[in-house]
Write an enzyme that holds these catalytic residues in place. Sequence first.
Site, PDB file in Angstrom:
ATOM      1  N   SER A  96       0.924  -1.070   0.042  1.00  0.00           N
ATOM      2  CA  SER A  96      -0.161   0.027  -0.056  1.00  0.00           C
ATOM      3  C   SER A  96       0.717   1.328   0.071  1.00  0.00           C
ATOM      4  CB  SER A  96      -0.729   0.080   1.447  1.00  0.00           C
ATOM      5  OG  SER A  96      -1.506   1.346   1.615  1.00  0.00           O
TER       6      SER A  96
ATOM      7  N   TYR B 109      -1.849  -2.052  10.253  1.00  0.00           N
ATOM      8  CA  TYR B 109      -2.117  -2.074   8.857  1.00  0.00           C
ATOM      9  C   TYR B 109      -1.080  -1.703   8.101  1.00  0.00           C
ATOM     10  CZ  TYR B 109      -4.016  -1.547   4.025  1.00  0.00           C
ATOM     11  OH  TYR B 109      -4.060  -1.655   2.755  1.00  0.00           O
TER      12      TYR B 109
HETATM   13  N1  LIG Z   1      -8.743  -0.288  -1.191  1.00  0.00           N
HETATM   14  C1  LIG Z   1      -7.606   0.574  -0.835  1.00  0.00           C
HETATM   15  O1  LIG Z   1      -7.757   1.704  -0.827  1.00  0.00           O
HETATM   16  C2  LIG Z   1      -6.222  -0.107  -0.857  1.00  0.00           C
HETATM   17  C3  LIG Z   1      -5.222   0.872  -0.903  1.00  0.00           C
HETATM   18  C4  LIG Z   1      -3.802   0.294  -0.760  1.00  0.00           C
HETATM   19  C5  LIG Z   1      -3.897  -1.155  -0.626  1.00  0.00           C
HETATM   20  N2  LIG Z   1      -4.883  -1.718  -0.780  1.00  0.00           N
HETATM   21  C6  LIG Z   1      -4.861  -3.573  -0.391  1.00  0.00           C
HETATM   22  O2  LIG Z   1      -5.374  -3.949  -1.835  1.00  0.00           O
HETATM   23  C7  LIG Z   1      -5.664  -5.149  -1.232  1.00  0.00           C
HETATM   24  C8  LIG Z   1      -7.186  -5.264  -1.339  1.00  0.00           C
HETATM   25  O3  LIG Z   1      -7.952  -4.199  -1.123  1.00  0.00           O
HETATM   26  P1  LIG Z   1      -9.631  -4.204  -0.863  1.00  0.00           P
HETATM   27  O4  LIG Z   1      -9.912  -2.598  -0.840  1.00  0.00           O
HETATM   28  O5  LIG Z   1     -10.154  -4.862  -1.982  1.00  0.00           O
HETATM   29  O6  LIG Z   1      -9.737  -4.648   0.658  1.00  0.00           O
HETATM   30  P2  LIG Z   1     -10.849  -5.831   1.287  1.00  0.00           P
HETATM   31  O7  LIG Z   1     -10.270  -5.755   2.599  1.00  0.00           O
HETATM   32  O8  LIG Z   1     -12.153  -5.632   0.534  1.00  0.00           O
HETATM   33  O9  LIG Z   1     -10.259  -7.048   0.694  1.00  0.00           O
HETATM   34  C9  LIG Z   1      -9.521  -8.103   1.179  1.00  0.00           C
HETATM   35  C10 LIG Z   1      -9.616  -9.385   0.558  1.00  0.00           C
HETATM   36  O10 LIG Z   1      -9.076 -10.130   1.242  1.00  0.00           O
HETATM   37  C11 LIG Z   1      -9.836 -11.275   1.700  1.00  0.00           C
HETATM   38  N3  LIG Z   1      -9.376 -11.881   2.956  1.00  0.00           N
HETATM   39  C12 LIG Z   1      -9.524 -11.410   4.212  1.00  0.00           C
HETATM   40  N4  LIG Z   1      -8.814 -12.196   5.197  1.00  0.00           N
HETATM   41  C13 LIG Z   1      -8.285 -13.444   4.453  1.00  0.00           C
HETATM   42  C14 LIG Z   1      -7.786 -14.516   4.732  1.00  0.00           C
HETATM   43  N5  LIG Z   1      -7.602 -14.937   6.048  1.00  0.00           N
HETATM   44  N6  LIG Z   1      -7.559 -15.523   3.653  1.00  0.00           N
HETATM   45  C15 LIG Z   1      -8.084 -15.218   2.500  1.00  0.00           C
HETATM   46  N7  LIG Z   1      -8.672 -14.133   2.302  1.00  0.00           N
HETATM   47  C16 LIG Z   1      -8.984 -13.224   3.125  1.00  0.00           C
HETATM   48  C17 LIG Z   1     -11.267 -10.724   1.858  1.00  0.00           C
HETATM   49  O11 LIG Z   1     -12.362 -11.551   1.698  1.00  0.00           O
HETATM   50  C18 LIG Z   1     -11.201  -9.834   0.512  1.00  0.00           C
HETATM   51  O12 LIG Z   1     -11.334 -10.729  -0.613  1.00  0.00           O
HETATM   52  C19 LIG Z   1      -5.381  -5.475   0.172  1.00  0.00           C
HETATM   53  O13 LIG Z   1      -4.293  -6.145   0.165  1.00  0.00           O
HETATM   54  C20 LIG Z   1      -5.089  -3.975   0.524  1.00  0.00           C
HETATM   55  O14 LIG Z   1      -4.397  -3.899   1.943  1.00  0.00           O
HETATM   56  C21 LIG Z   1      -6.210  -1.458  -0.769  1.00  0.00           C
END
Ligand SMILES: NC(=O)c1ccc[n+]([C@@H]2O[C@H](COP(=O)([O-])OP(=O)(O)OC[C@H]3O[C@@H](n4cnc5c(N)ncnc54)[C@H](O)[C@@H]3O)[C@@H](O)[C@H]2O)c1
Length: 266
Positions: free
Chosen positions: A155, A168
């Site tokens: 991130s 996080y």
């Molecule tokens: N949305 C943002 O602004 C943003 C910014 C920077 C980084 N990210 C990163 O991008 C990725 C996706 O983000 P998002 O916004 O879709 O978040 P999100 O929390 O909706 O997605 C996380 C995904 O991981 C799955 N998950 C959670 N725990 C799990 C486990 N124990 N085993 C398997 N799967 C598991 C969830 O079911 C979901 O599909 C993440 O790594 C997040 O940290 C997101």
Amino acid sequence: MSETFSAKTLFDLSGRTIIVTGGAVGIGKVYSRALGEVGANVVIADITDNEGGALAAEIEEAGGSALYVSTDVSDMAACRALAEKALQTYGAIDGLVNNAAMYAVIPKRDDWTTIPEDEWDRLMAVNLKGIFNCCKACFPAMKKQGHGKIVNISSSTWLTGTTGRLHYTTSKAGVVGFTRSISHDLGKDGICVNAVCPGLTKSETIGAIMPEEHWRRREKKMAETAAIPRLQKPEDLVGTILFLLSSASDYVTGQTIACEGGSNHL
Ligand SMILES: NC(=O)c1ccc[n+]([C@@H]2O[C@H](COP(=O)([O-])OP(=O)(O)OC[C@H]3O[C@@H](n4cnc5c(N)ncnc54)[C@H](O)[C@@H]3O)[C@@H](O)[C@H]2O)c1
């Protein structure tokens, strides 16, 4: 140019087997759909069984190839079973997108001292150990094949820091160190490992949790300060992910690519 080299298939992912952890909802769902669209065999690993099954069916109905495997990435045995299922079904593991994380489910806290110890431990088990587990589970197949692509999702917050989600942000900084280090271990086996840092992205999950007022403020800030002056969409990340999974990036490893519209330049 050598006689055996051709640029024609550098970006071709058709027939490649790619595992996407956390691939059933949020941004991961967009990666899974995109991979289905370009003809990859998509292995969706998640803990959301209804959404995962429905997405695999949707990709198949659209003419792609997909499989859902219920997987908690913090559990090594589950990750081994995931790799085995992918191998049994498709005969190879060409790529792994370590996207699963505890993000949308983590409340933003004004006071960092109120982060419960068990929440810290669980988050590290998913966001960091989960990546270690999945790499370890897929490594034997990739080593045997003599090639593999691993993309770890970090991130953009890892560099600047942020308030409210100390665990996080710490885990996402760990993803960068992990990526840099393991690339040295895996390069000789033809396996490339890179990290991608999204900026704040209005995914279906985080988009629904944060109030509209927050998104309006973010949009205004991006318009005033970012090099690309608009909000980030999940689709903005797809090209970078596909590039890092393809042969076009065969000499790129250990790198961390910020895909965030130049929002952290200031
Ligand atoms: N949305 C943002 O602004 C943003 C910014 C920077 C980084 N990210 C990163 O991008 C990725 C996706 O983000 P998002 O916004 O879709 O978040 P999100 O929390 O909706 O997605 C996380 C995904 O991981 C799955 N998950 C959670 N725990 C799990 C486990 N124990 N085993 C398997 N799967 C598991 C969830 O079911 C979901 O599909 C993440 O790594 C997040 O940290 C997101």
